[in-house]
Motif scaffolding. Structure first.
Motif, PDB file in Angstrom:
ATOM      1  N   LEU A 136      11.056  15.922  -2.493  1.00 28.41           N
ATOM      2  CA  LEU A 136      10.138  16.024  -3.628  1.00 28.41           C
ATOM      3  C   LEU A 136       9.715  14.661  -4.151  1.00 28.41           C
ATOM      4  O   LEU A 136       8.525  14.407  -4.375  1.00 28.41           O
ATOM      5  N   VAL A 137      10.692  13.759  -4.363  1.00 26.86           N
ATOM      6  CA  VAL A 137      10.371  12.435  -4.897  1.00 26.86           C
ATOM      7  C   VAL A 137       9.489  11.662  -3.920  1.00 26.86           C
ATOM      8  O   VAL A 137       8.526  11.007  -4.322  1.00 26.86           O
ATOM      9  N   LYS A 138       9.817  11.748  -2.633  1.00 30.18           N
ATOM     10  CA  LYS A 138       9.008  11.053  -1.631  1.00 30.18           C
ATOM     11  C   LYS A 138       7.579  11.584  -1.628  1.00 30.18           C
ATOM     12  O   LYS A 138       6.610  10.811  -1.532  1.00 30.18           O
ATOM     13  N   PHE A 139       7.437  12.914  -1.744  1.00 26.52           N
ATOM     14  CA  PHE A 139       6.104  13.520  -1.775  1.00 26.52           C
ATOM     15  C   PHE A 139       5.310  13.007  -2.972  1.00 26.52           C
ATOM     16  O   PHE A 139       4.148  12.610  -2.836  1.00 26.52           O
ATOM     17  N   PHE A 140       5.932  13.026  -4.148  1.00 22.30           N
ATOM     18  CA  PHE A 140       5.236  12.562  -5.345  1.00 22.30           C
ATOM     19  C   PHE A 140       4.953  11.066  -5.265  1.00 22.30           C
ATOM     20  O   PHE A 140       3.893  10.599  -5.706  1.00 22.30           O
ATOM     21  N   ASP A 141       5.906  10.322  -4.718  1.00 20.20           N
ATOM     22  CA  ASP A 141       5.740   8.878  -4.577  1.00 20.20           C
ATOM     23  C   ASP A 141       4.493   8.571  -3.750  1.00 20.20           C
ATOM     24  O   ASP A 141       3.585   7.859  -4.192  1.00 20.20           O
ATOM     25  N   GLN A 142       4.440   9.124  -2.554  1.00 18.64           N
ATOM     26  CA  GLN A 142       3.334   8.829  -1.648  1.00 18.64           C
ATOM     27  C   GLN A 142       2.020   9.439  -2.139  1.00 18.64           C
ATOM     28  O   GLN A 142       0.964   8.789  -2.074  1.00 18.64           O
ATOM     29  N   SER A 143       2.079  10.665  -2.649  1.00 13.92           N
ATOM     30  CA  SER A 143       0.855  11.320  -3.119  1.00 13.92           C
ATOM     31  C   SER A 143       0.246  10.570  -4.297  1.00 13.92           C
ATOM     32  O   SER A 143      -0.978  10.395  -4.380  1.00 13.92           O
ATOM     33  N   THR A 144       1.103  10.109  -5.209  1.00 18.87           N
ATOM     34  CA  THR A 144       0.608   9.384  -6.370  1.00 18.87           C
ATOM     35  C   THR A 144      -0.030   8.062  -5.969  1.00 18.87           C
ATOM     36  O   THR A 144      -1.097   7.690  -6.476  1.00 18.87           O
ATOM     37  N   ILE A 145       0.625   7.345  -5.062  1.00 18.34           N
ATOM     38  CA  ILE A 145       0.055   6.082  -4.584  1.00 18.34           C
ATOM     39  C   ILE A 145      -1.298   6.321  -3.925  1.00 18.34           C
ATOM     40  O   ILE A 145      -2.261   5.581  -4.160  1.00 18.34           O
ATOM     41  N   LEU A 146      -1.386   7.373  -3.114  1.00 19.87           N
ATOM     42  CA  LEU A 146      -2.645   7.686  -2.440  1.00 19.87           C
ATOM     43  C   LEU A 146      -3.747   8.003  -3.453  1.00 19.87           C
ATOM     44  O   LEU A 146      -4.895   7.561  -3.306  1.00 19.87           O
ATOM     45  N   MET A 147      -3.403   8.736  -4.508  1.00 18.36           N
ATOM     46  CA  MET A 147      -4.378   9.062  -5.542  1.00 18.36           C
ATOM     47  C   MET A 147      -4.858   7.811  -6.258  1.00 18.36           C
ATOM     48  O   MET A 147      -6.064   7.621  -6.487  1.00 18.36           O
ATOM     49  N   VAL A 148      -3.910   6.947  -6.617  1.00 16.27           N
ATOM     50  CA  VAL A 148      -4.262   5.724  -7.350  1.00 16.27           C
ATOM     51  C   VAL A 148      -5.109   4.805  -6.475  1.00 16.27           C
ATOM     52  O   VAL A 148      -6.089   4.209  -6.943  1.00 16.27           O
ATOM     53  N   VAL A 149      -4.735   4.695  -5.199  1.00 22.27           N
ATOM     54  CA  VAL A 149      -5.502   3.839  -4.278  1.00 22.27           C
ATOM     55  C   VAL A 149      -6.921   4.368  -4.120  1.00 22.27           C
ATOM     56  O   VAL A 149      -7.893   3.596  -4.148  1.00 22.27           O
ATOM     57  N   TYR A 150      -7.062   5.685  -3.986  1.00 24.80           N
ATOM     58  CA  TYR A 150      -8.408   6.272  -3.866  1.00 24.80           C
ATOM     59  C   TYR A 150      -9.243   5.988  -5.116  1.00 24.80           C
ATOM     60  O   TYR A 150     -10.413   5.591  -5.023  1.00 24.80           O
ATOM     61  N   GLY A 151      -8.624   6.178  -6.287  1.00 31.39           N
ATOM     62  CA  GLY A 151      -9.346   5.920  -7.528  1.00 31.39           C
ATOM     63  C   GLY A 151      -9.721   4.461  -7.691  1.00 31.39           C
ATOM     64  O   GLY A 151     -10.853   4.131  -8.083  1.00 31.39           O
ATOM     65  N   ALA A 152      -8.772   3.567  -7.361  1.00 32.63           N
ATOM     66  CA  ALA A 152      -9.029   2.132  -7.496  1.00 32.63           C
ATOM     67  C   ALA A 152     -10.137   1.672  -6.560  1.00 32.63           C
ATOM     68  O   ALA A 152     -11.044   0.921  -6.958  1.00 32.63           O
ATOM     69  N   PHE A 153     -10.073   2.118  -5.324  1.00 33.27           N
ATOM     70  CA  PHE A 153     -11.075   1.678  -4.354  1.00 33.27           C
ATOM     71  C   PHE A 153     -12.424   2.356  -4.584  1.00 33.27           C
ATOM     72  O   PHE A 153     -13.468   1.785  -4.250  1.00 33.27           O
ATOM     73  N   SER A 154     -12.429   3.543  -5.176  1.00 37.05           N
ATOM     74  CA  SER A 154     -13.698   4.179  -5.526  1.00 37.05           C
ATOM     75  C   SER A 154     -14.448   3.314  -6.532  1.00 37.05           C
ATOM     76  O   SER A 154     -15.646   3.034  -6.367  1.00 37.05           O
ATOM     77  N   GLY A 155     -13.714   2.877  -7.565  1.00 40.77           N
ATOM     78  CA  GLY A 155     -14.345   2.013  -8.558  1.00 40.77           C
ATOM     79  C   GLY A 155     -14.807   0.699  -7.958  1.00 40.77           C
ATOM     80  O   GLY A 155     -15.869   0.179  -8.307  1.00 40.77           O
ATOM     81  N   ALA A 156     -14.000   0.165  -7.036  1.00 41.92           N
ATOM     82  CA  ALA A 156     -14.351  -1.106  -6.405  1.00 41.92           C
ATOM     83  C   ALA A 156     -15.569  -0.966  -5.504  1.00 41.92           C
ATOM     84  O   ALA A 156     -16.439  -1.844  -5.470  1.00 41.92           O
ATOM     85  N   VAL A 157     -15.646   0.159  -4.761  1.00 40.73           N
ATOM     86  CA  VAL A 157     -16.783   0.386  -3.865  1.00 40.73           C
ATOM     87  C   VAL A 157     -18.071   0.543  -4.671  1.00 40.73           C
ATOM     88  O   VAL A 157     -19.123   0.005  -4.313  1.00 40.73           O
ATOM     89  N   VAL A 158     -17.986   1.289  -5.774  1.00 38.53           N
ATOM     90  CA  VAL A 158     -19.154   1.451  -6.643  1.00 38.53           C
ATOM     91  C   VAL A 158     -19.624   0.098  -7.165  1.00 38.53           C
ATOM     92  O   VAL A 158     -20.824  -0.149  -7.326  1.00 38.53           O
ATOM     93  N   ALA A 159     -18.648  -0.817  -7.400  1.00 35.29           N
ATOM     94  CA  ALA A 159     -18.977  -2.152  -7.897  1.00 35.29           C
ATOM     95  C   ALA A 159     -19.371  -3.120  -6.773  1.00 35.29           C
ATOM     96  O   ALA A 159     -19.664  -4.286  -7.044  1.00 35.29           O
TER      97      ALA A 159
END
Length: 326
Positions: A197-220
């Motif tokens: 469970l912790v590993k799933f949340f760990d990796q899933s959360t990082i993937l979500m944050v990376v997608y959000g961060a790079f989305s903003g960066a790509v738009v910029a």
């Protein structure tokens, strides 16, 4: 081999998130909603981390103060010092934002799960590794914003006050962690039934944050600024930096007379930087800044350190580190 394949899968997923953000970036109202969901996932992740760590292991590890002093010096003194000393070389070749990201990576605490896992595989002092890695993340919630405000944002934003960032980080990361510790007797038995469970949340959360961060960066306009040549240079810089840190983390504990188990734990706790805590901190600290470029160095460094430490841990499990000479 299965561990290496699992590591490769996560690396591939990180790349997929970057590609997805490049092709279909989230923006506008959707980006705001996605940010709220991501913040909730981060809070749950740190709650689970708090519930997972044994208080007995933390108490036992705290007593080993010389061990923690060495790890703390590597994490919050040596790393930042080397990053600042490298500024005359790195700033011209990386540019301002990527150098900020590299320096931010140097200011981050150590990893928790991988430090403990690699120490265990290599037959090191797991109890001290648990305590040291956990303490590094807790103290990093306060030290990292101060270092960022003084050496990065304090120079670019006049009058920047780290207090609000520390409060936000405390509410998002520390409070859920403490709640997890308090509710551990009730939560941990259920976690034992679902160990992934912790590993799933760990990796899933990082993937979500990376997608959000790079989305903003790509738009910029991220990929109009960062070329593949720059990515190669950044990867080479991270590799050289990690090699230097690992050499120091290997020899200094020997020179200081630590036993074999402590040498191994110090090596893994001192040479790594956290992506799981780093990306959420970047979201809070670098509001209005090119977040994709800020987190790019820690993403690259994180993958290199995992692959290198995996090889070293497996080697040491079969060829133990020699005891220091008297």
């Amino acid at each position: 081999m299965l561990k290496l394949l699992a590591l490769d899968r996560f690396t591939i997923l990180l790349i997929v998130m970057v590609i997805l953000a490049t092709i279909v970036p989230v923006s506008g109202l959707a980006a705001n909603i996605f940010s709220v969901i991501t913040s909730g996932a981060i809070a749950i992740l740190f709650f689970l981390h708090g519930a997972k760590i044994s208080r007995e292991a933390l108490v036992d590890g705290v007593m080993h103060w010389k061990f923690h002093l060495v790890v703390f010096t590597f994490t919050f003194a040596l790393f930042p010092l080397l990053g600042l000393m490298a500024k005359p070389v790195l700033l011209p070749i990386l540019g301002q934002e990527l150098y900020w990201g590299f320096l931010f990576m140097c200011f981050l605490p150590s990893t928790v799960q991988s430090s403990i896992a690699f120490t265990s595989v290599a037959k090191g002092n797991v109890a001290s590794a648990v305590c040291s890695a956990s303490f590094s993340n807790l103290i990093g919630m306060f030290i990292t914003p101060i270092l960022v405000s003084f050496f990065i944002l304090g120079q670019s934003q006049q009058g920047f006050d780290p207090t609000s960032s520390i409060i936000k980080i405390t509410l998002l990361l520390l409070v859920p962690f403490v709640l997890g510790q308090l509710l551990r007797p009730y939560v941990y038995p259920h976690m034992l039934k679902t160990p992934s469970l912790v590993k799933f949340f760990d990796q899933s959360t990082i993937l979500m944050v990376v997608y959000g961060a790079f989305s903003g960066a790509v738009v910029a306009g991220l990929w109009t600024i960062v070329s593949w040549q720059t990515l190669l240079i950044l990867t080479l810089v991270c590799s050289i930096f990690l090699t230097l840190i690992m050499l120091l983390a290997f020899y200094i504990p020997k020179w200081l007379g630590f036993n074999k188990a402590d040498q191994i734990a110090i090596f893994f706790c001192s040479s790594k930087k956290t992506l799981a805590s780093g990306v959420p901190m970047a979201q809070i600290l670098f509001i209005g800044q090119p977040l994709g470029m800020i987190v790019l160095p820690i993403m690259i460094f994180h993958q290199i350190q995992l692959m290198v430490c995996g090889v070293i841990a497996n080697y040491w499990s079969k060829h133990p580190v020699s005891e220091p000479q008297e």
